[in-house]
Design a protein around this motif. Sequence first.
Motif, mmCIF file in Angstrom:
data_model
loop_
_atom_site.group_PDB
_atom_site.id
_atom_site.type_symbol
_atom_site.label_atom_id
_atom_site.label_comp_id
_atom_site.label_asym_id
_atom_site.label_seq_id
_atom_site.Cartn_x
_atom_site.Cartn_y
_atom_site.Cartn_z
ATOM 1 N N VAL A 110 10.134 -0.482 -5.960
ATOM 2 C CA VAL A 110 8.718 -0.761 -5.703
ATOM 3 C C VAL A 110 8.574 -1.660 -4.485
ATOM 4 O O VAL A 110 7.759 -1.408 -3.596
ATOM 5 C CB VAL A 110 8.050 -1.428 -6.927
ATOM 6 C CG1 VAL A 110 6.604 -1.802 -6.597
ATOM 7 C CG2 VAL A 110 8.092 -0.497 -8.132
ATOM 8 N N PHE A 111 9.382 -2.701 -4.445
ATOM 9 C CA PHE A 111 9.276 -3.619 -3.305
ATOM 10 C C PHE A 111 9.716 -2.959 -2.005
ATOM 11 O O PHE A 111 9.208 -3.278 -0.929
ATOM 12 C CB PHE A 111 10.070 -4.896 -3.562
ATOM 13 C CG PHE A 111 9.403 -5.793 -4.562
ATOM 14 C CD1 PHE A 111 8.091 -6.201 -4.372
ATOM 15 C CD2 PHE A 111 10.068 -6.218 -5.702
ATOM 16 C CE1 PHE A 111 7.454 -7.023 -5.290
ATOM 17 C CE2 PHE A 111 9.439 -7.047 -6.623
ATOM 18 C CZ PHE A 111 8.135 -7.445 -6.424
ATOM 19 N N ASP A 112 10.655 -2.065 -2.131
ATOM 20 C CA ASP A 112 11.079 -1.348 -0.922
ATOM 21 C C ASP A 112 9.954 -0.485 -0.365
ATOM 22 O O ASP A 112 9.990 -0.111 0.818
ATOM 23 C CB ASP A 112 12.320 -0.486 -1.221
ATOM 24 C CG ASP A 112 13.603 -1.329 -1.230
ATOM 25 O OD1 ASP A 112 13.629 -2.364 -0.528
ATOM 26 O OD2 ASP A 112 14.557 -0.959 -1.933
ATOM 27 N N CYS A 113 8.993 -0.174 -1.224
ATOM 28 C CA CYS A 113 7.829 0.591 -0.758
ATOM 29 C C CYS A 113 7.060 -0.140 0.330
ATOM 30 O O CYS A 113 6.292 0.465 1.077
ATOM 31 C CB CYS A 113 6.872 0.881 -1.921
ATOM 32 S SG CYS A 113 7.387 2.225 -2.988
ATOM 33 N N PHE A 114 7.237 -1.430 0.413
ATOM 34 C CA PHE A 114 6.502 -2.210 1.409
ATOM 35 C C PHE A 114 7.129 -2.131 2.796
ATOM 36 O O PHE A 114 6.489 -2.448 3.793
ATOM 37 C CB PHE A 114 6.417 -3.682 0.977
ATOM 38 C CG PHE A 114 5.384 -3.938 -0.085
ATOM 39 C CD1 PHE A 114 4.103 -4.345 0.261
ATOM 40 C CD2 PHE A 114 5.690 -3.764 -1.418
ATOM 41 C CE1 PHE A 114 3.146 -4.592 -0.706
ATOM 42 C CE2 PHE A 114 4.731 -4.009 -2.400
ATOM 43 C CZ PHE A 114 3.460 -4.417 -2.043
ATOM 44 N N ARG A 115 8.396 -1.745 2.833
ATOM 45 C CA ARG A 115 9.109 -1.811 4.112
ATOM 46 C C ARG A 115 8.476 -0.929 5.178
ATOM 47 O O ARG A 115 8.116 -1.428 6.262
ATOM 48 C CB ARG A 115 10.572 -1.397 3.912
ATOM 49 C CG ARG A 115 11.331 -2.270 2.938
ATOM 50 C CD ARG A 115 12.810 -1.883 2.907
ATOM 51 N NE ARG A 115 13.610 -2.853 3.602
ATOM 52 C CZ ARG A 115 14.341 -3.802 3.002
ATOM 53 N NH1 ARG A 115 14.346 -3.891 1.683
ATOM 54 N NH2 ARG A 115 15.032 -4.657 3.696
ATOM 55 N N ALA A 116 8.333 0.348 4.899
ATOM 56 C CA ALA A 116 7.782 1.257 5.915
ATOM 57 C C ALA A 116 6.345 0.898 6.288
ATOM 58 O O ALA A 116 6.019 0.808 7.483
ATOM 59 C CB ALA A 116 7.882 2.701 5.429
ATOM 60 N N PRO A 117 5.467 0.669 5.300
ATOM 61 C CA PRO A 117 4.090 0.287 5.664
ATOM 62 C C PRO A 117 4.034 -0.978 6.518
ATOM 63 O O PRO A 117 3.252 -1.049 7.477
ATOM 64 C CB PRO A 117 3.428 0.050 4.309
ATOM 65 C CG PRO A 117 4.163 0.942 3.372
ATOM 66 C CD PRO A 117 5.594 0.926 3.856
ATOM 67 N N LEU A 118 4.860 -1.949 6.204
ATOM 68 C CA LEU A 118 4.882 -3.163 7.033
ATOM 69 C C LEU A 118 5.318 -2.828 8.448
ATOM 70 O O LEU A 118 4.775 -3.344 9.425
ATOM 71 C CB LEU A 118 5.818 -4.201 6.415
ATOM 72 C CG LEU A 118 5.207 -5.090 5.317
ATOM 73 C CD1 LEU A 118 6.275 -5.942 4.648
ATOM 74 C CD2 LEU A 118 4.085 -5.964 5.869
ATOM 75 N N ASN A 119 6.287 -1.960 8.548
ATOM 76 C CA ASN A 119 6.750 -1.574 9.872
ATOM 77 C C ASN A 119 5.693 -0.814 10.662
ATOM 78 O O ASN A 119 5.634 -0.916 11.893
ATOM 79 C CB ASN A 119 8.018 -0.718 9.754
ATOM 80 C CG ASN A 119 9.262 -1.551 9.952
ATOM 81 O OD1 ASN A 119 9.309 -2.398 10.845
ATOM 82 N ND2 ASN A 119 10.265 -1.334 9.118
ATOM 83 N N GLU A 120 4.860 -0.076 9.938
ATOM 84 C CA GLU A 120 3.779 0.653 10.619
ATOM 85 C C GLU A 120 2.821 -0.291 11.314
ATOM 86 O O GLU A 120 2.114 0.101 12.248
ATOM 87 C CB GLU A 120 3.015 1.522 9.613
ATOM 88 C CG GLU A 120 3.694 2.858 9.338
ATOM 89 C CD GLU A 120 2.787 3.790 8.559
ATOM 90 O OE1 GLU A 120 1.601 3.893 8.914
ATOM 91 O OE2 GLU A 120 3.272 4.401 7.581
ATOM 92 N N LEU A 121 2.784 -1.538 10.851
ATOM 93 C CA LEU A 121 1.876 -2.512 11.462
ATOM 94 C C LEU A 121 2.240 -2.792 12.913
ATOM 95 O O LEU A 121 1.473 -3.402 13.650
ATOM 96 C CB LEU A 121 1.861 -3.812 10.656
ATOM 97 C CG LEU A 121 1.337 -3.685 9.222
ATOM 98 C CD1 LEU A 121 1.272 -5.046 8.544
ATOM 99 C CD2 LEU A 121 -0.035 -3.025 9.195
ATOM 100 N N ARG A 122 3.423 -2.363 13.302
ATOM 101 C CA ARG A 122 3.794 -2.508 14.708
ATOM 102 C C ARG A 122 2.895 -1.675 15.605
ATOM 103 O O ARG A 122 2.791 -1.939 16.810
ATOM 104 C CB ARG A 122 5.251 -2.092 14.903
ATOM 105 C CG ARG A 122 6.237 -3.194 14.598
ATOM 106 C CD ARG A 122 7.667 -2.722 14.768
ATOM 107 N NE ARG A 122 8.476 -3.105 13.626
ATOM 108 C CZ ARG A 122 8.904 -4.336 13.413
ATOM 109 N NH1 ARG A 122 8.606 -5.285 14.256
ATOM 110 N NH2 ARG A 122 9.627 -4.623 12.343
ATOM 111 N N GLN A 123 2.286 -0.656 15.018
ATOM 112 C CA GLN A 123 1.321 0.124 15.799
ATOM 113 C C GLN A 123 0.147 -0.750 16.214
ATOM 114 O O GLN A 123 -0.392 -0.619 17.305
ATOM 115 C CB GLN A 123 0.804 1.303 14.972
ATOM 116 C CG GLN A 123 1.883 2.298 14.602
ATOM 117 C CD GLN A 123 1.379 3.309 13.588
ATOM 118 O OE1 GLN A 123 0.205 3.287 13.241
ATOM 119 N NE2 GLN A 123 2.262 4.168 13.108
#
Lengths: 210, 210
Positions: free
Chosen positions: B87-100
């Motif tokens: 579940v916590f790993d689910c945050f990794r990609a979305p957080l990385n998308e914030l680089r946009q």
Amino acid sequence: MAKRVSTKDKILNAAEALFAEHGFEQTSLRQITADAEVNLASVNYHFGSKKALIQAVMARYLEVLMPALDRELIQLAEQPQVTTRAVFDCFRAPLNELRQVRKHGPTIFLSLLGYAYADIQGHLRRYTMDHFGDVMQRLLATLHLANPQLSPVDMFWRLHFVLGATVFAQVSGPALREIAAADFGEAIAADQVIDRLIPFLAGGVDAPTE
Amino acid sequence: MAKRVSTKDKILNAAEALFAEHGFEQTSLRQITADAEVNLASVNYHFGSKKALIQAVMARYLEVLMPALDRELIQLAEQPQVTTRAVFDCFRAPLNELRQVRKHGPTIFLSLLGYAYADIQGHLRRYTMDHFGDVMQRLLATLHLANPQLSPVDMFWRLHFVLGATVFAQVSGPALREIAAADFGEAIAADQVIDRLIPFLAGGVDAPTE
DNA sequence: GCGCATTTTAAACATGCGTTTTAATTTAAA
DNA sequence: TTTAAATTAAAACGCATGTTTAAAATGCGC
């Protein structure tokens, strides 16, 4: 026989209550002196500055907590087995001793701790290290006993995660307990948050590294 | 071909950088408008008030993060086994998308989140619930899948401990990484703190109750 | 290129802050 | 009781904040 309370103590008592609720920066000397029913200028007269007042408020608690914590840690280190959970349980009695300072001392202190880290970064850390560095050293050493597999730098980070969870739980405590009561019809006392917190913290520190 | 940046965006960009570093309350409109090289009054002209500006800064990130998080959670729920860690790993990609949104988006956003909870209690919580309540619901439900032994109220508290550790790690991040570098000669990037954090959080949530 | 709406600008406003000053008052020792 | 020190009190200082006002500049459809 109404006991006479000195202006200095009136200020300390009013200040810590407001600090614990609203933080240091967001609490004005005018609020404090109004609550304490003393003159505005008396803060600067007795303490010199607002910053010195903040330090005095924190010191009153740290001087009780730190020696008590030190005693617990020394006692624990004599045990044959030391677990992370046991280290965190060392905080229970010392926190409770803060009731001697004030009725809701444990909650007030942890809130203050939270704001101290949020507001004046480094300022309190330096004070703590200067006055109670040996206690902090012992805390680290004892935790290392319980978790020899964690490197110093791993332990450093996990301890700060611990601090963060603790501080946040206390600072947001009143709001969170209100929400919990509304959503689950389950009201828990401020002092019981720590009971929920300790297992969480121990589980986090004991977790395997990446 | 220097691309023209609107006054509104200049304000948003300058504001979020200052907010992330110093917090909302401690950042003045004069600092923001000076950095953005726009007139002081333009904040009130374009956003109405400082409060509205804060909301606009947060919204820019939430509108990217929340849908991405929702997608991850939906995908995870299809798996036969769901662990807390997953579940916590689910945050990794979305957080990385914030680089946009911005180069150091993940760090900026988490800092903002921290200050949002510390500064304006309840204010952001209400906004999040109003706009992304369904995502939060799904997050809770997924975590319950991974931890059926935890009661809703247990989960409520542990999730806020998680939030506290996360937020604190980010807000104090710069200072902590500095100390870590000095004490251990080991400098880690801001974005890698999350890698140390996730195992800790999963361990805490998975811990047995009292 | 005119005319109107949008945006930018400079200045001032009202408020709150921590601190300092100066005088009045209280306290306590001689 | 007198006198010097400690404390309290009221007022002002200097500064910073968010916001508002009113004029100037700019943009843009006609």
